[in-house]
Motif scaffolding. Structure first.
Motif: not given
Length: 460
Positions: A124-125, A127-133, A390-392
């Protein structure tokens, strides 16, 4: 073994290019929205050598397409570029920042720390970096490229009307993945740039004359401390680990490059090209998503891009600056917007299809041997909610501070906060079980001692 692997990638590159040449060419241009603005700004500031950057980044494009067989981009190190532009770094300071980041990444790669990071960092972390980017690209497209435009300003070739046209064309063609959208937009923008620049600002023939740069100690210190160290989390998380994850998600039929090989690639590109004044570069998940979004499906796309860039750098070099300076931001902005949304889409597979949810089945076939099939692990509603949170949390930290490192720390802390109650309860249960076992063991010892005393007393 390595030759067989390269031969397989080469055959895939050739077959893909034969099957859909326009899609591969269009995909090759998908990352221009990130590359052009930063490269032009750095060249205008005299923070890099434009001709050298085109030659070396083109060479890295070609070698990357051959070695990895996927449309892995060669794009600017964004944190370094942002600081170099705002503070008007010299070429020596800019390449010093690249040396610092690449040197540490090289150490991480050869010592195996990158592989450890990959296994230790929760999905999830990542994925969060990818979505945030991806969302950062969307915000960047709006704030730096599209927002300054008016409906008819700054000129007839670069305004919100052109942005609206590009956006509508994007919507109309989104169900036709082989439509060469990026190629069409690039050629349109090139034509507009030529008309705006005028004949006196067109590129002229000028052979590349390479120069070497040796940073002084003050330049090395400034580049390393003010820009290089801040780039390390971004490169490690978004340009190496997230890229490895994303390539397996987007192109499952092609072996995903390992984090060690990607890390060594990033390090060598800068430790070699930096001596000649080339822009610090990396492999970014945003660029991979962009090139995939606009049709690229193999390494052939970036090999084509690499050849094109090398020819421009070798034959025209610094004379391209004025033409690239007037390239329509309206068209670039829409391309960056589409790339950001494509990258943010990877978050949808968080709770279904993510690599940490697959496990080997223990079922057997009729002969009694294990099948070894991979099965998707089912999640409870509570687990799904925790993974989304966690992702968000990672996305929120990244966007709020515009820093991948902050987002990473926020996501890890959120992950640990969810794991702590269950871990603490397991520790408590283990402790109580151990105390109970010790108590039973003492009871059995005392009972055994009593049985030994009883026969002795009866004999007496």
């Amino acid at each position: 073994m390595a030759f067989t692997h390269l031969r397989r990638l080469h055959l895939n590159n050739v077959n893909t290019l034969r099957t859909s040449p326009l899609a591969e060419i269009s995909g090759a241009l998908g990352d221009l929205g990130t590359l052009l603005p930063l490269m032009i700004a750095l060249a205008i500031n005299n923070s890099i050598s434009l001709s050298t950057t085109l030659v070396f980044s083109g060479l890295w494009n070609i070698l990357t397409g051959i070695a990895f067989g996927i449309p892995l981009p060669v794009q600017p190190m964004k944190a370094i570029a942002a600081i170099a532009i705002s503070r008007k770094f010299s070429i020596e300071e800019t390449i010093s920042a690249g040396f610092t980041t690449s040197g540490i990444v090289f150490i991480f790669s050869i010592t195996g720390l990158l592989r450890w990071f990959t296994h230790a960092i929760p999905t999830p972390v990542v994925k969060g970096i990818q979505v945030g980017a991806g969302l950062s690209l969307v915000l960047s497209a709006g704030s730096t490229l599209l927002q300054p435009l008016g409906w008819t300003t700054p000129n007839a070739g670069d305004n919100l009307l052109w942005a609206l046209f590009a956006f509508l064309l994007l919507l109309v063609t989104q169900n036709f993945p082989r439509f060469p959208y990026a190629l069409l937009i690039f050629l349109l923008g090139l034509g507009i740039s030529i008309s705006i620049a005028g004949s006196h600002n067109l590129p002229s023939f000028a052979l590349w004359h390479p120069h070497t740069f040796l940073p002084s100690w003050p330049a090395l210190r400034t580049g390393a401390l003010d820009a290089g160290l801040g780039q390390i989390p971004l490169t490690t998380l978004n340009s190496i680990i997230a890229v490895s994850y994303l390539s397996s998600d987007l192109l499952p039929h092609i072996p995903a490059p390992g984090v060690t090989s990607i890390g060594i690639s990033v390090a060598l590109m800068n430790l070699i090209g930096g001596w000649f004044g080339a822009m610090p570069v990396c492999h970014g998940s945003g660029g991979l998503a962009a090139q995939y979004r606009f049709g690229a499906r193999s390494g052939a796309s970036i090999i084509i891009l690499g050849i094109f860039k090398m020819l421009l750098g070798l034959l025209f070099g610094e004379t391209l600056v004025e033409l690239l300076r007037v390239y329509p931001k309206a068209l670039l902005g829409v391309m960056v917007l589409a790339a950001g949304l494509e990258l943010a889409k990877v978050g949808e597979s968080l709770n279904y299809g993510a690599r940490d949810l697959w496990e080997v089945s223990e079922s057997t076939n009729e002969g009694g041997s294990a099948t070894g099939l991979k099965m998707q692990r089912d999640l409870s509603d509570e687990e799904r909610k925790q993974r989304w949170m966690v992702m968000f949390m990672t996305v929120g930290g990244l966007l709020a501070f515009r820093n991948d490192g902050v987002g990473f720390v926020a996501g890890i802390l959120c992950h640990l906060a969810y794991r702590w109650p269950s871990r603490s309860s397991l520790i408590w249960e283990g402790l109580m079980t151990k105390l109970k076992d010790n108590r039973n063991r003492r009871w059995r010892r005392s009972a055994a001692a009593g049985e030994e005393e009883q026969p002795l007393s009866s004999t007496a």
